[in-house]
Design a protein around this motif. Sequence first.
Motif, PDB file in Angstrom:
ATOM      1  N   MET A   1       0.849  -1.181   0.000  1.00 55.33           N
ATOM      2  CA  MET A   1       0.000   0.000   0.000  1.00 55.33           C
ATOM      3  C   MET A   1       0.895   1.244   0.000  1.00 55.33           C
ATOM      4  SD  MET A   1      -3.230   1.376   2.284  1.00 55.33           S
ATOM      5  CE  MET A   1      -3.285   0.047   3.366  1.00 55.33           C
ATOM      6  N   MET A   2       0.525   2.224  -0.812  1.00 55.84           N
ATOM      7  CA  MET A   2       1.292   3.455  -0.939  1.00 55.84           C
ATOM      8  C   MET A   2       0.893   4.450   0.156  1.00 55.84           C
ATOM      9  SD  MET A   2       1.756   5.611  -4.462  1.00 55.84           S
ATOM     10  CE  MET A   2       1.708   4.095  -5.365  1.00 55.84           C
ATOM     11  N   PRO A   3       1.865   5.082   0.822  1.00 57.23           N
ATOM     12  CA  PRO A   3       1.519   6.073   1.854  1.00 57.23           C
ATOM     13  C   PRO A   3       0.903   7.323   1.239  1.00 57.23           C
ATOM     14  CG  PRO A   3       3.878   6.038   1.491  1.00 57.23           C
ATOM     15  CD  PRO A   3       3.308   4.922   0.680  1.00 57.23           C
ATOM     16  N   VAL A   4       0.002   7.946   1.980  1.00 57.68           N
ATOM     17  CA  VAL A   4      -0.655   9.178   1.554  1.00 57.68           C
ATOM     18  C   VAL A   4      -0.383  10.230   2.610  1.00 57.68           C
ATOM     19  CG1 VAL A   4      -2.844  10.278   0.971  1.00 57.68           C
ATOM     20  CG2 VAL A   4      -2.474   7.879   0.395  1.00 57.68           C
ATOM     21  N   ASN A   5       0.046  11.423   2.188  1.00 56.11           N
ATOM     22  CA  ASN A   5       0.290  12.540   3.101  1.00 56.11           C
ATOM     23  C   ASN A   5      -0.623  13.694   2.744  1.00 56.11           C
ATOM     24  OD1 ASN A   5       2.566  11.470   4.619  1.00 56.11           O
ATOM     25  ND2 ASN A   5       3.641  11.571   2.663  1.00 56.11           N
ATOM     26  N   TYR A   6      -1.174  14.336   3.765  1.00 52.02           N
ATOM     27  CA  TYR A   6      -2.082  15.462   3.577  1.00 52.02           C
ATOM     28  C   TYR A   6      -1.524  16.703   4.260  1.00 52.02           C
ATOM     29  CZ  TYR A   6      -5.421  11.742   2.511  1.00 52.02           C
ATOM     30  OH  TYR A   6      -6.045  10.655   1.974  1.00 52.02           O
ATOM     31  N   THR A   7      -1.825  17.872   3.674  1.00 54.39           N
ATOM     32  CA  THR A   7      -1.502  19.164   4.277  1.00 54.39           C
ATOM     33  C   THR A   7      -2.806  19.937   4.429  1.00 54.39           C
ATOM     34  OG1 THR A   7       0.641  19.178   3.181  1.00 54.39           O
ATOM     35  CG2 THR A   7      -0.146  21.284   4.017  1.00 54.39           C
ATOM     36  N   TYR A   8      -2.976  20.593   5.582  1.00 52.66           N
ATOM     37  CA  TYR A   8      -4.198  21.345   5.873  1.00 52.66           C
ATOM     38  C   TYR A   8      -3.855  22.792   6.204  1.00 52.66           C
ATOM     39  CZ  TYR A   8      -6.322  16.757   6.202  1.00 52.66           C
ATOM     40  OH  TYR A   8      -6.768  15.497   5.921  1.00 52.66           O
ATOM     41  N   ASN A   9      -4.796  23.710   5.928  1.00 58.40           N
ATOM     42  CA  ASN A   9      -4.585  25.113   6.296  1.00 58.40           C
ATOM     43  C   ASN A   9      -5.088  25.357   7.716  1.00 58.40           C
ATOM     44  OD1 ASN A   9      -7.393  25.373   6.107  1.00 58.40           O
ATOM     45  ND2 ASN A   9      -7.348  26.496   4.189  1.00 58.40           N
ATOM     46  N   ARG A  10      -5.034  26.594   8.173  1.00 54.93           N
ATOM     47  CA  ARG A  10      -5.445  26.935   9.553  1.00 54.93           C
ATOM     48  C   ARG A  10      -6.908  26.633   9.832  1.00 54.93           C
ATOM     49  NH1 ARG A  10      -2.666  32.802  10.660  1.00 54.93           N
ATOM     50  NH2 ARG A  10      -0.519  32.079  10.410  1.00 54.93           N
ATOM     51  N   GLU A  11      -7.748  26.697   8.792  1.00 57.65           N
ATOM     52  CA  GLU A  11      -9.176  26.434   8.964  1.00 57.65           C
ATOM     53  C   GLU A  11      -9.493  24.947   8.956  1.00 57.65           C
ATOM     54  OE1 GLU A  11      -8.113  28.762   6.594  1.00 57.65           O
ATOM     55  OE2 GLU A  11      -8.427  30.396   8.012  1.00 57.65           O
ATOM     56  N   GLY A  12      -8.485  24.122   8.701  1.00 60.04           N
ATOM     57  CA  GLY A  12      -8.689  22.681   8.686  1.00 60.04           C
ATOM     58  C   GLY A  12      -9.043  22.105   7.334  1.00 60.04           C
ATOM     59  N   TYR A  13      -8.949  22.929   6.277  1.00 63.04           N
ATOM     60  CA  TYR A  13      -9.245  22.447   4.934  1.00 63.04           C
ATOM     61  C   TYR A  13      -8.006  21.821   4.314  1.00 63.04           C
ATOM     62  CZ  TYR A  13     -13.338  25.475   5.307  1.00 63.04           C
ATOM     63  OH  TYR A  13     -14.498  26.081   5.714  1.00 63.04           O
ATOM     64  N   ARG A  14      -8.198  20.707   3.637  1.00 61.98           N
ATOM     65  CA  ARG A  14      -7.080  20.045   2.965  1.00 61.98           C
ATOM     66  C   ARG A  14      -6.620  20.899   1.797  1.00 61.98           C
ATOM     67  NH1 ARG A  14      -8.507  14.377   0.930  1.00 61.98           N
ATOM     68  NH2 ARG A  14      -8.550  14.050   3.181  1.00 61.98           N
ATOM     69  N   THR A  15      -5.329  21.195   1.737  1.00 63.60           N
ATOM     70  CA  THR A  15      -4.778  22.006   0.651  1.00 63.60           C
ATOM     71  C   THR A  15      -3.882  21.204  -0.280  1.00 63.60           C
ATOM     72  OG1 THR A  15      -2.923  22.688   2.049  1.00 63.60           O
ATOM     73  CG2 THR A  15      -4.855  24.146   1.980  1.00 63.60           C
ATOM     74  N   LYS A  16      -3.417  20.028   0.195  1.00 68.45           N
ATOM     75  CA  LYS A  16      -2.529  19.223  -0.642  1.00 68.45           C
ATOM     76  C   LYS A  16      -2.605  17.764  -0.234  1.00 68.45           C
ATOM     77  CE  LYS A  16       1.973  19.838  -0.195  1.00 68.45           C
ATOM     78  NZ  LYS A  16       3.358  20.320  -0.376  1.00 68.45           N
ATOM     79  N   LYS A  17      -2.530  16.889  -1.246  1.00 69.69           N
ATOM     80  CA  LYS A  17      -2.471  15.452  -1.013  1.00 69.69           C
ATOM     81  C   LYS A  17      -1.319  14.892  -1.836  1.00 69.69           C
ATOM     82  CE  LYS A  17      -5.249  12.467  -3.073  1.00 69.69           C
ATOM     83  NZ  LYS A  17      -6.455  11.708  -3.431  1.00 69.69           N
ATOM     84  N   ILE A  18      -0.474  14.095  -1.213  1.00 68.74           N
ATOM     85  CA  ILE A  18       0.632  13.457  -1.924  1.00 68.74           C
ATOM     86  C   ILE A  18       0.474  11.955  -1.783  1.00 68.74           C
ATOM     87  CG2 ILE A  18       3.121  13.150  -2.104  1.00 68.74           C
ATOM     88  CD1 ILE A  18       3.424  15.924  -0.817  1.00 68.74           C
ATOM     89  N   THR A  19       0.377  11.281  -2.929  1.00 74.55           N
ATOM     90  CA  THR A  19       0.292   9.830  -2.987  1.00 74.55           C
ATOM     91  C   THR A  19       1.408   9.348  -3.892  1.00 74.55           C
ATOM     92  OG1 THR A  19      -2.105   9.978  -2.817  1.00 74.55           O
ATOM     93  CG2 THR A  19      -1.203   7.862  -3.493  1.00 74.55           C
ATOM     94  N   GLY A  20       2.422   8.723  -3.321  1.00 75.58           N
ATOM     95  CA  GLY A  20       3.568   8.295  -4.130  1.00 75.58           C
ATOM     96  C   GLY A  20       4.213   9.498  -4.790  1.00 75.58           C
TER      97      GLY A  20
END
Length: 52
Positions: A1-20
Amino acid sequence: MMPVNYTYNREGYRTKKITGNQTTHYLYESDKVVLETDGNEKVLVLSRERAQ
């Protein structure tokens, strides 16, 4: 399974997703995602739904 990383802003909204080696950036209007781009700023999804 490939790892997934997420980045969120101050309001808690996802701003970036990295998959592989694939990156997705999210642009919001109010609390709605209106644009998704890849790591090269190529448009992946352009939402027709606008925040009210």
